[in-house]
Design a protein around this motif. Structure first.
Motif, PDB file in Angstrom:
ATOM      1  N   GLY A 422       0.884  -1.308  -0.083  1.00 25.16           N
ATOM      2  CA  GLY A 422      -0.093  -0.113  -0.077  1.00 25.16           C
ATOM      3  C   GLY A 422       0.774   1.181   0.082  1.00 25.16           C
ATOM      4  N   VAL A 423       0.406   2.508   0.177  1.00 21.24           N
ATOM      5  CA  VAL A 423       0.904   3.655   0.116  1.00 21.24           C
ATOM      6  C   VAL A 423       0.753   4.130   1.854  1.00 21.24           C
ATOM      7  N   TYR A 424       2.129   4.562   1.938  1.00 18.45           N
ATOM      8  CA  TYR A 424       2.150   4.993   3.263  1.00 18.45           C
ATOM      9  C   TYR A 424       2.909   6.553   3.549  1.00 18.45           C
ATOM     10  N   THR A 425       2.052   7.351   3.962  1.00 18.00           N
ATOM     11  CA  THR A 425       2.126   8.829   3.678  1.00 18.00           C
ATOM     12  C   THR A 425       2.789   9.257   5.217  1.00 18.00           C
ATOM     13  N   VAL A 426       3.941   9.994   5.151  1.00 18.85           N
ATOM     14  CA  VAL A 426       4.518  10.622   6.622  1.00 18.85           C
ATOM     15  C   VAL A 426       4.021  11.972   6.726  1.00 18.85           C
ATOM     16  N   VAL A 427       3.490  12.302   7.657  1.00 25.87           N
ATOM     17  CA  VAL A 427       3.187  13.660   8.035  1.00 25.87           C
ATOM     18  C   VAL A 427       4.133  14.099   9.366  1.00 25.87           C
ATOM     19  N   VAL A 428       4.991  15.176   8.958  1.00 27.69           N
ATOM     20  CA  VAL A 428       5.735  16.113   9.770  1.00 27.69           C
ATOM     21  C   VAL A 428       5.132  16.945  10.500  1.00 27.69           C
ATOM     22  N   TRP A 429       5.095  17.292  11.736  1.00 32.56           N
ATOM     23  CA  TRP A 429       4.469  18.353  12.379  1.00 32.56           C
ATOM     24  C   TRP A 429       5.357  19.519  12.872  1.00 32.56           C
ATOM     25  N   ARG A 430       4.858  20.701  13.011  1.00 27.99           N
ATOM     26  CA  ARG A 430       5.527  21.813  13.618  1.00 27.99           C
ATOM     27  C   ARG A 430       5.266  21.825  15.037  1.00 27.99           C
ATOM     28  N   ALA A 431       6.613  21.775  15.760  1.00 34.09           N
ATOM     29  CA  ALA A 431       6.262  21.887  17.297  1.00 34.09           C
ATOM     30  C   ALA A 431       5.468  23.071  17.745  1.00 34.09           C
ATOM     31  N   SER A 432       4.630  22.767  18.716  1.00 34.03           N
ATOM     32  CA  SER A 432       3.700  23.741  19.284  1.00 34.03           C
ATOM     33  C   SER A 432       3.604  24.015  20.886  1.00 34.03           C
ATOM     34  N   ALA A 433       3.162  24.897  21.279  1.00 27.87           N
ATOM     35  CA  ALA A 433       3.404  25.211  22.742  1.00 27.87           C
ATOM     36  C   ALA A 433       2.808  24.172  23.520  1.00 27.87           C
ATOM     37  N   GLY A 434       1.743  23.743  23.195  1.00 30.67           N
ATOM     38  CA  GLY A 434       1.009  22.649  23.914  1.00 30.67           C
ATOM     39  C   GLY A 434       1.184  21.249  23.340  1.00 30.67           C
ATOM     40  N   PRO A 435       0.566  20.120  23.830  1.00 29.44           N
ATOM     41  CA  PRO A 435       0.884  18.892  23.523  1.00 29.44           C
ATOM     42  C   PRO A 435       0.205  18.421  22.213  1.00 29.44           C
ATOM     43  N   ARG A 436      -0.867  19.292  21.811  1.00 31.87           N
ATOM     44  CA  ARG A 436      -1.571  19.029  20.401  1.00 31.87           C
ATOM     45  C   ARG A 436      -0.709  19.316  19.434  1.00 31.87           C
ATOM     46  N   LEU A 437      -1.100  18.474  18.141  1.00 32.59           N
ATOM     47  CA  LEU A 437      -0.452  18.848  16.971  1.00 32.59           C
ATOM     48  C   LEU A 437      -1.543  19.703  16.220  1.00 32.59           C
ATOM     49  N   THR A 438      -1.122  20.763  15.548  1.00 36.37           N
ATOM     50  CA  THR A 438      -1.950  21.556  14.907  1.00 36.37           C
ATOM     51  C   THR A 438      -1.345  22.023  13.440  1.00 36.37           C
ATOM     52  N   GLU A 439      -0.302  21.729  13.243  1.00 37.33           N
ATOM     53  CA  GLU A 439       0.115  22.330  11.817  1.00 37.33           C
ATOM     54  C   GLU A 439       1.164  21.175  11.346  1.00 37.33           C
ATOM     55  N   SER A 440       0.735  20.702  10.158  1.00 43.52           N
ATOM     56  CA  SER A 440       1.408  19.871   9.507  1.00 43.52           C
ATOM     57  C   SER A 440       2.301  20.609   8.270  1.00 43.52           C
ATOM     58  N   ILE A 441       3.649  20.289   8.371  1.00 43.02           N
ATOM     59  CA  ILE A 441       4.457  21.004   7.420  1.00 43.02           C
ATOM     60  C   ILE A 441       5.128  20.122   6.207  1.00 43.02           C
ATOM     61  N   LEU A 442       4.848  18.832   6.125  1.00 35.74           N
ATOM     62  CA  LEU A 442       5.106  18.025   5.288  1.00 35.74           C
ATOM     63  C   LEU A 442       4.249  16.659   5.321  1.00 35.74           C
ATOM     64  N   GLN A 443       3.660  16.501   4.089  1.00 33.15           N
ATOM     65  CA  GLN A 443       2.971  15.154   3.793  1.00 33.15           C
ATOM     66  C   GLN A 443       3.450  14.550   2.472  1.00 33.15           C
ATOM     67  N   LEU A 444       4.342  13.597   2.839  1.00 35.70           N
ATOM     68  CA  LEU A 444       4.754  12.711   1.523  1.00 35.70           C
ATOM     69  C   LEU A 444       4.492  11.313   1.679  1.00 35.70           C
ATOM     70  N   SER A 445       4.561  10.574   0.416  1.00 32.49           N
ATOM     71  CA  SER A 445       4.066   9.278   0.393  1.00 32.49           C
ATOM     72  C   SER A 445       5.281   8.308  -0.049  1.00 32.49           C
ATOM     73  N   ALA A 446       5.212   7.322   0.469  1.00 32.51           N
ATOM     74  CA  ALA A 446       5.988   6.004  -0.332  1.00 32.51           C
ATOM     75  C   ALA A 446       5.212   4.635  -0.414  1.00 32.51           C
ATOM     76  N   ILE A 447       5.575   3.969  -1.339  1.00 31.58           N
ATOM     77  CA  ILE A 447       4.737   2.632  -1.492  1.00 31.58           C
ATOM     78  C   ILE A 447       5.472   1.553  -1.070  1.00 31.58           C
ATOM     79  N   GLN A 448       4.769   0.748  -0.509  1.00 30.56           N
ATOM     80  CA  GLN A 448       5.176  -0.707  -0.122  1.00 30.56           C
ATOM     81  C   GLN A 448       4.554  -1.811  -1.030  1.00 30.56           C
ATOM     82  N   GLN A 449       5.220  -2.473  -1.839  1.00 28.24           N
ATOM     83  CA  GLN A 449       4.696  -3.376  -2.673  1.00 28.24           C
ATOM     84  C   GLN A 449       4.533  -4.853  -2.144  1.00 28.24           C
TER      85      GLN A 449
END
Length: 449
Positions: A422-449
């Motif tokens: 399938g397709v695996y998509t990696v999401v990298v988040w910007r660090a925020s002051a609190g524990p919650r993740l609110t801003e993704s700064i990268l969303q890219l995919s790789a395939i696993q055959q």
């Protein structure tokens, strides 16, 4: 027919917008059909006309040669039935991934006094110290066509679209975006035009972020889509080839202006997703795709970031080893201590009816609008002498994690979490002051055959 789609992610003689909006024919410029007399009600039957007193006029797809005055004075066309495309809207890019809370590292006594394994005191390996596992580019059921995007008319339309976008951003106090160079938006517009459909998915079942990665994208993509004119099915249903019917076809420039206005100021049906996408404060570029023929115009906006850029697509091995390296392009970018991984089954071809039935798309989850969370979370290793005490089965502590003011990399052993094809998509988040993740700064995919 008009419509809108937006991704976080109405068709039939109508214009449509998709918060996430096919091949342009540069030498064919759609023209505005001559107007039918205002006094004539639409759908009016053609009365009997004295053949000696009338001139039979054949109205074909391109009516640019027939002036409004000619139509007004023609006894045949003066009574012709006129069909006008309608306008509908669809929701923008797939919904923002579910916010994830960061687990907390808990300080413990020396490792020998706790049954929970702790990290060692030796320096962490750097992800680049070991050659990354190989990965396969996202497969396609059909080859990607070469972009015929060199016409002067297409260049003019892209400049028009960019100016309209930046004017709307300026009106709302948001910095302008620059015109990007990724070709996925143009390819999607062409695919929709050629395959006669409208939606966020491609005809081969791929999603915008998959094609964005495959065509060299290095950040993230958020898609808006608009459609104006007629599908082939609706054209035939309205008998638009008949000389007794005038089917109005929007000129591409007018359709771009109409779509931008509707996405900004008439987007309630899409919960204002298109507008939010246009005004996104983290966007740095927009890639614009416009394709048209003598029946319809398709308009695609791909907003992308620019504060970070991956050095290459994510790498995934057959054993589930996942790695990524990126460069920070803006000052003050700090990476959150968790990386999210989303899963899609391998794409498969979809029919126009299947695509048009779904008005938005999810990050991961396959062909659905029911969005689930990530299948895995990669965590930054805790400091020596600490461990994560509340990890779930989807959490994996990275084997390597390196960050400084200009670069970031990680390597994680996901094991059975990432061995399914399938397709695996990696999401990298910007660090925020609190524990919650609110801003993704990268969303890219790789395939696993």
């Amino acid at each position: 027919m008009r419509g809108l789609l937006w991704g976080v992610v109405a068709l039939a003689g109508l214009s449509s917008l998709v918060g996430c909006r096919a091949t342009p024919q540069p030498n064919i410029e759609a023209t505005v059909p001559a107007a039918v007399p205002a006094a004539l009600p639409r759908e009016t039957a053609i009365p009997e006309i004295d053949a000696e007193a009338t001139v039979a006029v054949r109205v074909r797809r391109t009516v640019e040669a027939i002036s409004a005055q000619t139509l007004a004075n023609s006894p045949v066309l003066g009574n012709a039935e006129t069909s006008v495309p309608t306008t509908t809207s669809l929701p923008t890019p797939a919904p923002t991934p579910t916010f994830t809370s960061m687990p907390k590292a808990t300080s413990t006594p020396p490792p020998t006094f706790t049954p929970v394994p702790t990290t060692t005191s030796s320096p962490l390996p750097i992800a680049t110290s070991t050659p990354p596992p190989t990965s396969t580019q996202i497969s396609t059921s059909t080859p990607i066509p070469t972009v015929a995007a060199t016409s002067e008319r297409l260049f003019e339309l892209r400049r028009l679209a960019l100016d309209l976008i930046n004017q709307d951003r300026a009106d709302h106090g948001v910095p302008p975006v620059a015109l990007g160079s990724n070709i996925a938006a143009q390819l999607h517009a062409e695919d929709m035009l050629e395959q006669d459909y409208f939606g966020h998915w491609w005809s081969d079942g791929r999603k915008p972020y998959m094609v964005y990665t495959e065509t060299g994208g290095r950040s993230y993509v958020k898609e808006n889509v608009s459609f104006g004119g007629w599908t082939d099915k609706r054209w035939d249903e309205k008998n638009c080839d008949s000389y007794l019917v005038v089917c109005e076809v929007p000129e591409p420039g007018e359709e771009v202006e109409r779509a931008e206005h509707d996405m900004m100021y008439d987007d309630a049906d899409s919960n204002w997703g298109h507008r939010d996408n246009i005004l996104g404060g983290t966007h740095r570029f927009v890639n614009i795709g416009i394709a048209w023929n003598d029946r319809r115009t398709v308009f695609v906006q791909h907003f992308e970031g620019g504060d970070v850029a991956a050095n290459s697509p994510p790498q995934i091995g057959a054993d589930g080893t996942l790695s990524l390296e990126l460069t920070k392009l803006a000052d003050g970018v700090d990476i959150a201590g968790v990386i999210s991984v989303y899963y899609d089954p391998l794409p498969s071809r979809k029919s126009p009816a299947q695509i048009e039935a779904l008005r938005s798309y999810c990050l991961g989850g396959g062909f659905t609008t029911v969005c689930d969370g990530p299948i895995a979370r990669v965590l930054k290793p805790p400091p020596p002498g600490s461990f994560y005490s509340d990890l779930g089965p989807d959490a994996v502590v990275a084997e390597a994690w390196s960050e400084n003011s200009t670069d970031f990399s990680f390597l994680a052993e996901l094991g059975s979490l990432a061995t399914e094809p399938g397709v695996y998509t990696v999401v990298v988040w910007r660090a925020s002051a609190g524990p919650r993740l609110t801003e993704s700064i990268l969303q890219l995919s790789a395939i696993q055959q």
